[in-house]
Write an enzyme that holds these catalytic residues in place. Sequence first.
Site, mmCIF file in Angstrom:
data_model
loop_
_atom_site.group_PDB
_atom_site.id
_atom_site.type_symbol
_atom_site.label_atom_id
_atom_site.label_comp_id
_atom_site.label_asym_id
_atom_site.label_seq_id
_atom_site.Cartn_x
_atom_site.Cartn_y
_atom_site.Cartn_z
ATOM 1 N N HIS A 51 80.860 -24.735 37.631
ATOM 2 C CA HIS A 51 79.938 -25.654 36.970
ATOM 3 C C HIS A 51 79.441 -25.044 35.656
ATOM 4 O O HIS A 51 79.650 -23.862 35.392
ATOM 5 C CB HIS A 51 78.772 -25.981 37.893
ATOM 6 C CG HIS A 51 79.160 -26.858 39.042
ATOM 7 N ND1 HIS A 51 78.243 -27.373 39.935
ATOM 8 C CD2 HIS A 51 80.370 -27.333 39.454
ATOM 9 C CE1 HIS A 51 78.872 -28.118 40.834
ATOM 10 N NE2 HIS A 51 80.162 -28.095 40.564
ATOM 11 N N GLU A 53 76.554 -24.153 34.505
ATOM 12 C CA GLU A 53 75.650 -22.999 34.568
ATOM 13 C C GLU A 53 76.417 -21.698 34.764
ATOM 14 O O GLU A 53 76.142 -20.683 34.104
ATOM 15 C CB GLU A 53 74.648 -23.178 35.717
ATOM 16 C CG GLU A 53 73.734 -24.373 35.561
ATOM 17 C CD GLU A 53 74.267 -25.627 36.244
ATOM 18 O OE1 GLU A 53 73.439 -26.386 36.792
ATOM 19 O OE2 GLU A 53 75.499 -25.852 36.226
ATOM 20 N N CYS A 81 72.852 -27.816 40.856
ATOM 21 C CA CYS A 81 73.151 -28.175 42.239
ATOM 22 C C CYS A 81 72.590 -27.113 43.180
ATOM 23 O O CYS A 81 72.488 -25.939 42.840
ATOM 24 C CB CYS A 81 74.651 -28.358 42.443
ATOM 25 S SG CYS A 81 75.635 -26.876 42.193
ATOM 26 N N CYS A 90 74.746 -23.727 42.057
ATOM 27 C CA CYS A 90 74.355 -23.117 40.784
ATOM 28 C C CYS A 90 72.962 -22.505 40.863
ATOM 29 O O CYS A 90 72.671 -21.540 40.155
ATOM 30 C CB CYS A 90 74.420 -24.147 39.670
ATOM 31 S SG CYS A 90 76.118 -24.623 39.261
ATOM 32 N N SER A 174 102.074 -60.116 12.767
ATOM 33 C CA SER A 174 101.853 -58.787 13.332
ATOM 34 C C SER A 174 101.012 -58.871 14.600
ATOM 35 O O SER A 174 100.126 -59.723 14.718
ATOM 36 C CB SER A 174 101.125 -57.905 12.314
ATOM 37 O OG SER A 174 100.646 -56.719 12.914
ATOM 38 N N ARG A 190 89.948 -44.036 24.719
ATOM 39 C CA ARG A 190 90.753 -43.816 25.916
ATOM 40 C C ARG A 190 90.533 -42.416 26.486
ATOM 41 O O ARG A 190 90.599 -42.215 27.702
ATOM 42 C CB ARG A 190 92.238 -44.021 25.607
ATOM 43 C CG ARG A 190 92.636 -45.473 25.416
ATOM 44 C CD ARG A 190 94.119 -45.595 25.103
ATOM 45 N NE ARG A 190 94.501 -46.985 24.840
ATOM 46 C CZ ARG A 190 95.685 -47.366 24.406
ATOM 47 N NH1 ARG A 190 96.628 -46.448 24.170
ATOM 48 N NH2 ARG A 190 95.954 -48.647 24.193
ATOM 49 N N LEU A 210 99.245 -47.866 26.933
ATOM 50 C CA LEU A 210 97.937 -47.514 27.495
ATOM 51 C C LEU A 210 97.820 -46.018 27.780
ATOM 52 O O LEU A 210 97.247 -45.605 28.786
ATOM 53 C CB LEU A 210 97.665 -48.328 28.766
ATOM 54 C CG LEU A 210 97.716 -49.851 28.609
ATOM 55 C CD1 LEU A 210 97.470 -50.539 29.948
ATOM 56 C CD2 LEU A 210 96.733 -50.341 27.561
ATOM 57 N N GLU A 277 91.434 -53.029 28.819
ATOM 58 C CA GLU A 277 92.215 -53.486 27.672
ATOM 59 C C GLU A 277 93.101 -54.625 28.174
ATOM 60 O O GLU A 277 94.172 -54.391 28.733
ATOM 61 C CB GLU A 277 93.056 -52.353 27.092
ATOM 62 C CG GLU A 277 92.229 -51.206 26.527
ATOM 63 C CD GLU A 277 93.051 -50.275 25.659
ATOM 64 O OE1 GLU A 277 93.717 -50.768 24.721
ATOM 65 O OE2 GLU A 277 93.043 -49.061 25.928
ATOM 66 N N GLY A 279 93.607 -59.322 28.203
ATOM 67 C CA GLY A 279 93.331 -60.613 27.596
ATOM 68 C C GLY A 279 92.076 -61.262 28.145
ATOM 69 O O GLY A 279 91.364 -60.701 28.993
#
Length: 342
Positions: A51, A53, A81, A90, A174, A190, A210, A277, A279
């Site tokens: 982690h 820390e 934690c 931690c 296009s 992304r 994607l 992503e 329609g």
Amino acid sequence: MKGDEAWMKLAIEQAQCGIGKTAPNPPVGAVIVKNGELLGKGWHRGAGLPHAEREALADARNNQGEESLRGATAYVTLEPCSTFGRTPPCCDGLIEAGISRVVYACVDPNPAHAGRADERLKRAGITVESGIMEQEAQKILRPFAKVQRTGLPWVMVKMAMSLDGRISRPEGESQWLTGAAARADVQRLRSEADAILTSGATVRKDWPALTIREPELLLGRLQPWRVIMTEHPATLPQGAPVMSDEFCSRTLIRTGDIEKVLRDLVAEQGVLFVMVEAGGELVAELWRLRLVDEWVCYLAPLLAGGSVAVAGDIDLSAHLTNAEWMRLGDDVRMRAVVTSRA
């Protein structure tokens, strides 16, 4: 000497390094400071790894030696934690190092940890303070917090649209509405996501990849899961990139209840953040079910005249907050949180 907010800002910058890389764990950053001097810094790099820390403590030991930690202050973006998981607590690491003060931004939304650090650390004689730059840290932690609260991932819809509200150009023109700068920005978005959700219709029509295509954005992480929602899996084109490229093992085909699909992504793939992503029809369904948390819109300076509207005939009335606006070449990006619906 810097104050608490300045050091916490540095811890938040460390946490930002982990966005998109830590699921099912949250991205967390930490810094170790003594007498106004930075001893060490670190961020959580992924589930099963140290982690933040412990990363920061190790960095301080390497830089200044073990004794430098005694009497130091630890700044952490999330409550440390206090229980054993895939890594040791931690809290124990901070106590064993001789840290005298712990400052954290947010209480852990995980019920197994929430509020327990204060008692454990104070019992060891450590001064504890919380709430420093809480809002800034919560922004990074909101996908993890939503999963802990609801079992659902944070859902961000990404759309590009023309000034006349279209998401496509007429056939023969296009496929792009936006310019190169906006498309490069999508790559960065992304890289924040654990999964990208699309529809079978989009796969059949556009053959999207994607993927994250910038090598530096892939450092320390895998490609996001690509999740295709379709009621007709057999009709998906097998030659499409999501079905046939080198990352096809990261493609999931799902049918049925979209909310269940999202819950299963959390439970089975450890997903925190889903980017959509697709329609208008899939977006409209997510919107009707009130599953959208964040809206990103790239506005292109043209009248497209295409046949596809943003989300069909659905009423998109909503209040958006924390709106961020960015100029990207000739395009403008708006990113905002959905807070309430008409």
